[in-house]
Design a protein around this motif. Structure first.
Motif, short mmCIF file in Angstrom:
data_model
loop_
_atom_site.label_atom_id
_atom_site.label_comp_id
_atom_site.label_asym_id
_atom_site.label_seq_id
_atom_site.Cartn_x
_atom_site.Cartn_y
_atom_site.Cartn_z
N TRP A 18 11.08 4.26 2.67
CA TRP A 18 10.94 5.03 3.91
C TRP A 18 9.62 5.77 4.00
O TRP A 18 9.13 6.05 5.10
CB TRP A 18 12.14 5.95 4.08
CG TRP A 18 13.36 5.14 4.39
CD1 TRP A 18 14.38 4.84 3.55
CD2 TRP A 18 13.63 4.46 5.62
NE1 TRP A 18 15.29 4.02 4.18
CE2 TRP A 18 14.85 3.77 5.45
CE3 TRP A 18 12.97 4.36 6.84
CZ2 TRP A 18 15.41 2.99 6.47
CZ3 TRP A 18 13.53 3.60 7.85
CH2 TRP A 18 14.73 2.92 7.66
N ASP A 19 8.99 6.05 2.86
CA ASP A 19 7.62 6.54 2.89
C ASP A 19 6.72 5.52 3.59
O ASP A 19 5.89 5.86 4.44
CB ASP A 19 7.08 6.79 1.47
CG ASP A 19 7.61 8.08 0.85
OD1 ASP A 19 8.21 8.90 1.58
OD2 ASP A 19 7.41 8.26 -0.36
N SER A 22 7.55 5.14 7.43
CA SER A 22 7.11 6.28 8.23
C SER A 22 5.66 6.17 8.66
O SER A 22 5.24 6.82 9.62
CB SER A 22 7.33 7.59 7.46
OG SER A 22 6.45 7.67 6.34
N THR A 28 7.81 2.72 14.46
CA THR A 28 8.29 3.93 15.11
C THR A 28 9.36 3.64 16.15
O THR A 28 10.39 4.31 16.21
CB THR A 28 7.11 4.67 15.79
OG1 THR A 28 6.15 5.01 14.79
CG2 THR A 28 7.60 5.94 16.48
N TYR A 31 12.96 3.24 14.87
CA TYR A 31 13.75 4.37 14.40
C TYR A 31 14.85 4.69 15.41
O TYR A 31 14.58 4.88 16.61
CB TYR A 31 12.87 5.61 14.21
CG TYR A 31 12.19 5.71 12.87
CD1 TYR A 31 12.76 6.42 11.83
CD2 TYR A 31 10.97 5.08 12.63
CE1 TYR A 31 12.15 6.54 10.60
CE2 TYR A 31 10.34 5.17 11.40
CZ TYR A 31 10.94 5.90 10.38
OH TYR A 31 10.32 6.00 9.16
N GLY A 62 14.43 11.85 8.82
CA GLY A 62 13.30 10.95 9.03
C GLY A 62 12.08 11.71 9.52
O GLY A 62 11.69 12.74 8.98
N THR A 63 11.48 11.20 10.60
CA THR A 63 10.23 11.78 11.10
C THR A 63 10.45 12.87 12.15
O THR A 63 9.51 13.26 12.85
CB THR A 63 9.32 10.68 11.67
OG1 THR A 63 10.05 9.91 12.63
CG2 THR A 63 8.84 9.75 10.56
N ASP A 83 15.33 15.20 4.15
CA ASP A 83 15.18 13.77 3.91
C ASP A 83 14.65 13.56 2.50
O ASP A 83 13.96 14.43 1.96
CB ASP A 83 14.22 13.14 4.93
CG ASP A 83 14.45 11.65 5.09
OD1 ASP A 83 15.10 11.25 6.09
OD2 ASP A 83 14.00 10.87 4.23
N SER A 85 12.58 11.20 1.76
CA SER A 85 11.23 10.66 1.89
C SER A 85 10.25 11.80 2.14
O SER A 85 10.27 12.43 3.20
CB SER A 85 11.17 9.64 3.02
OG SER A 85 9.83 9.37 3.39
N GLU A 87 7.03 11.61 2.71
CA GLU A 87 6.13 11.29 3.81
C GLU A 87 6.81 11.46 5.15
O GLU A 87 6.18 11.88 6.13
CB GLU A 87 5.59 9.86 3.65
CG GLU A 87 4.58 9.72 2.55
CD GLU A 87 3.36 10.62 2.76
OE1 GLU A 87 2.74 10.53 3.83
OE2 GLU A 87 3.06 11.43 1.87
N SER A 88 8.10 11.14 5.23
CA SER A 88 8.83 11.35 6.48
C SER A 88 8.87 12.83 6.84
O SER A 88 8.68 13.20 8.02
CB SER A 88 10.25 10.79 6.37
OG SER A 88 10.25 9.38 6.24
#
Length: 252
Positions: A18-19, A22, A28, A31, A62-63, A83, A85, A87-88
């Motif tokens: 998921w890194d 994202s 995108t 998602y 997530g993001t 999350d 992740s 990065e998310s």
């Protein structure tokens, strides 16, 4: 020729997957929270966040798009996100930068989390349960149960009776197979209700549904009614309420 074996996803592999997703601009739109987050919020907030300054956690945020949709509908709600992740979460901080007060966003390394017990009026977990095999799923539900206030709500979405094989592929390097969106299990309405009841959650509502605009939903309903479409509605949207009795221990 040996039969290919599925990847056994570790928490580190899931976070790495998921890194990567994202950061993919083309991902995108895939998602769930981007395409369907607003309809979910509109259908559920009046039930699960009945008073001002309700505290809501998006578990698997997530993001951060779903948190942004909630803030647009209910700016009075206090928002939190978590999350696995890193990065998310970093991107979610940018997504949610205009929300006041800023949501409390945390990268999880493990459960239990650092939030206190009975911190939240409602927890959303959108398109997460299909990604988790035991014991990770049981650990997540135990943690959600701990975090919810007595009588608090959890909202879950997941694909409806998904045929996992349709989106399976094989890694040419290691030979292991995997679902291209890292799904590891398929849920029906009944299997989800049964699993949640074992972990201390009482059913409020659970429906197989479309989350598209109303006109499209009516057309699809009519097409299914006369047999033009054979497929089931693609999503399960379920609301459960925390039971005050002790969560069943399924690990023994």
């Amino acid at each position: 020729m040996s039969i290919p074996q599925d990847i056994e996803w570790t928490p580190e592999q899931v976070a790495r997957f998921w890194d990567y997703q994202s950061h993919r601009p083309s991902a995108t739109a895939n998602y769930f929270s981007v395409s369907h987050g607003m309809p979910v919020a509109k259908r559920t907030l009046s039930c699960v966040a009945k008073h001002k300054s309700a505290r809501i956690l998006d578990f698997g945020c997530g993001t951060g798009n779903f948190l942004k949709f909630i803030s647009q509908l209910r700016p009075d709600i206090l928002l939190h996100g978590a999350d696995f992740s890193h990065e998310s979460i970093r991107i979610a901080q940018k997504t949610c930068a205009s929300i006041e007060p800023l949501p409390d966003l945390r990268t999880l390394n493990r459960v239990p989390t650092s939030w206190a017990s009975e911190s939240f009026d409602a927890v959303f977990s959108l398109e997460v349960v299909e990604h988790l095999a035991n014991p990770a799923l049981e650990a997540m539900l135990t943690e959600i149960h701990r975090l919810l206030k007595n009588g608090g709500y959890v909202v879950i979405t997941t694909p409806n009776d998904e045929d996992l094989e349709q989106l399976h592929t094989c890694c040419p390097n290691c030979g292991r197979t995997f679902h291209i969106w890292q799904h590891v299990r398929s849920w029906s309405r009944n299997s989800l209700i049964e699993f949640m009841s074992l972990h201390g959650f009482a059913l409020v509502s659970a429906n197989s549904t479309e989350l598209r605009p109303l006109r499209m939903r009516v057309l699809l309903w009519a097409a299914r009614a006369v047999g033009l479409i054979k497929s089931k509605p693609p999503r399960i949207l379920a609301i459960f309420r925390k039971q005050t009795s002790t969560v069943t221990d399924t690990t023994q």
